[in-house]
Design a protein around this motif. Structure first.
Motif, short mmCIF file in Angstrom:
data_model
loop_
_atom_site.label_atom_id
_atom_site.label_comp_id
_atom_site.label_asym_id
_atom_site.label_seq_id
_atom_site.Cartn_x
_atom_site.Cartn_y
_atom_site.Cartn_z
N UNK A 1 36.70 55.23 53.98
CA UNK A 1 37.00 55.48 55.48
C UNK A 1 36.34 54.70 56.38
N UNK A 2 35.32 53.63 55.95
CA UNK A 2 34.55 52.93 56.85
C UNK A 2 35.57 51.91 57.51
N UNK A 3 36.90 51.79 56.55
CA UNK A 3 37.67 50.71 57.10
C UNK A 3 38.05 51.02 58.78
N UNK A 4 37.94 52.20 59.31
CA UNK A 4 38.42 52.36 60.37
C UNK A 4 37.47 51.84 61.68
N UNK A 5 36.24 51.37 61.17
CA UNK A 5 35.21 50.50 62.11
C UNK A 5 35.45 49.30 61.80
N UNK A 6 36.42 48.64 61.09
CA UNK A 6 36.33 47.26 60.64
C UNK A 6 37.31 46.44 61.54
N UNK A 7 36.85 45.50 62.26
CA UNK A 7 37.59 44.65 63.17
C UNK A 7 38.52 43.75 62.24
N UNK A 8 38.12 43.04 61.03
CA UNK A 8 38.73 42.43 60.08
C UNK A 8 39.91 43.15 59.58
N UNK A 9 39.86 44.45 59.38
CA UNK A 9 41.12 45.22 59.20
C UNK A 9 41.98 45.76 59.94
N UNK A 10 41.39 45.54 61.39
CA UNK A 10 42.07 46.27 62.43
C UNK A 10 42.91 45.14 62.63
N UNK A 11 42.50 43.75 62.68
CA UNK A 11 43.28 42.80 62.99
C UNK A 11 44.52 42.55 61.96
N UNK A 12 44.35 42.78 60.77
CA UNK A 12 45.57 42.99 59.83
C UNK A 12 46.33 44.04 59.99
N UNK A 13 45.79 45.01 60.39
CA UNK A 13 46.64 46.21 60.93
C UNK A 13 47.41 45.84 61.84
N UNK A 14 47.18 45.43 63.09
CA UNK A 14 47.86 44.82 64.14
C UNK A 14 49.16 43.95 63.64
N UNK A 15 48.77 43.03 62.80
CA UNK A 15 49.82 42.09 62.28
C UNK A 15 50.66 42.98 61.51
N UNK A 16 50.33 43.66 60.53
CA UNK A 16 51.27 44.50 59.90
C UNK A 16 52.17 45.60 60.98
N UNK A 17 51.69 46.08 61.95
CA UNK A 17 52.56 46.73 62.83
C UNK A 17 53.43 45.94 63.45
N UNK A 18 53.28 44.58 63.81
CA UNK A 18 54.09 43.46 64.32
C UNK A 18 55.03 42.86 63.44
N UNK A 19 54.97 43.51 62.16
CA UNK A 19 55.90 43.03 60.96
C UNK A 19 55.55 41.67 60.46
N UNK A 20 54.24 41.12 60.58
CA UNK A 20 53.65 39.95 59.98
C UNK A 20 52.75 40.29 58.85
N UNK A 21 53.27 39.61 57.37
CA UNK A 21 52.51 39.81 56.16
C UNK A 21 51.05 39.72 56.64
N UNK A 22 50.04 40.52 56.37
CA UNK A 22 48.59 40.53 56.82
C UNK A 22 47.78 40.96 55.81
N UNK A 23 46.67 39.89 55.60
CA UNK A 23 45.52 40.20 54.43
C UNK A 23 44.15 40.30 55.52
N UNK A 24 43.34 41.33 55.06
CA UNK A 24 41.89 41.33 55.62
C UNK A 24 41.18 41.02 54.27
N UNK A 25 40.26 40.04 54.60
CA UNK A 25 39.24 39.63 53.58
C UNK A 25 37.88 39.79 53.79
#
Length: 101
Positions: free
Chosen positions: A20-44
């Motif tokens: 559940x801590x991924x909801x606080x992650x800027x790294x995952x949030x950036x990848x989530x935004x990319x995914x929403x925009x249809x861009x293949x996205x990876x958080x590392x």
């Protein structure tokens, strides 16, 4: 940008992004935004907050990014990658899972 990027990579950050801590992650949030925009996205992420060598994480990310750039990802899917703070010689494999709670 006039055209969207072929791939979005976010990270490599310190500290794992799991459960559940991924909801606080800027790294995952950036990848989530990319995914929403249809861009293949990876958080590392590197699974430590201590000083450690990022070489293996970077090497694995390059290989994964190359694969995803060629093959793509399923729609509405992002990859959240957590790499151990270990030297490459100590890595015994990878495991692909779904995000848990």
């Amino acid at each position: 940008m006039k055209e969207p990027p072929d791939l979005l990579l976010s990270g490599i950050n310190h500290g794992s992004n799991t459960a559940i801590n991924i909801i606080y992650s800027g790294t995952v949030s950036a990848a989530t935004e990319g995914t929403i925009l249809g861009i293949p996205s990876i958080a590392i992420s590197l699974t430590t907050y201590e000083e450690h060598n990022f070489r293996f994480a970077a090497k694995f990310t390059r290989k994964l990014a190359s694969f995803v750039a060629r093959k793509g990802l399923p729609e509405d899917t992002l990859l959240n990658v957590n790499t151990p703070p270990a030297d490459e010689k100590d890595i015994r494999g990878i495991r692909i899972t779904r995000q848990g709670k």
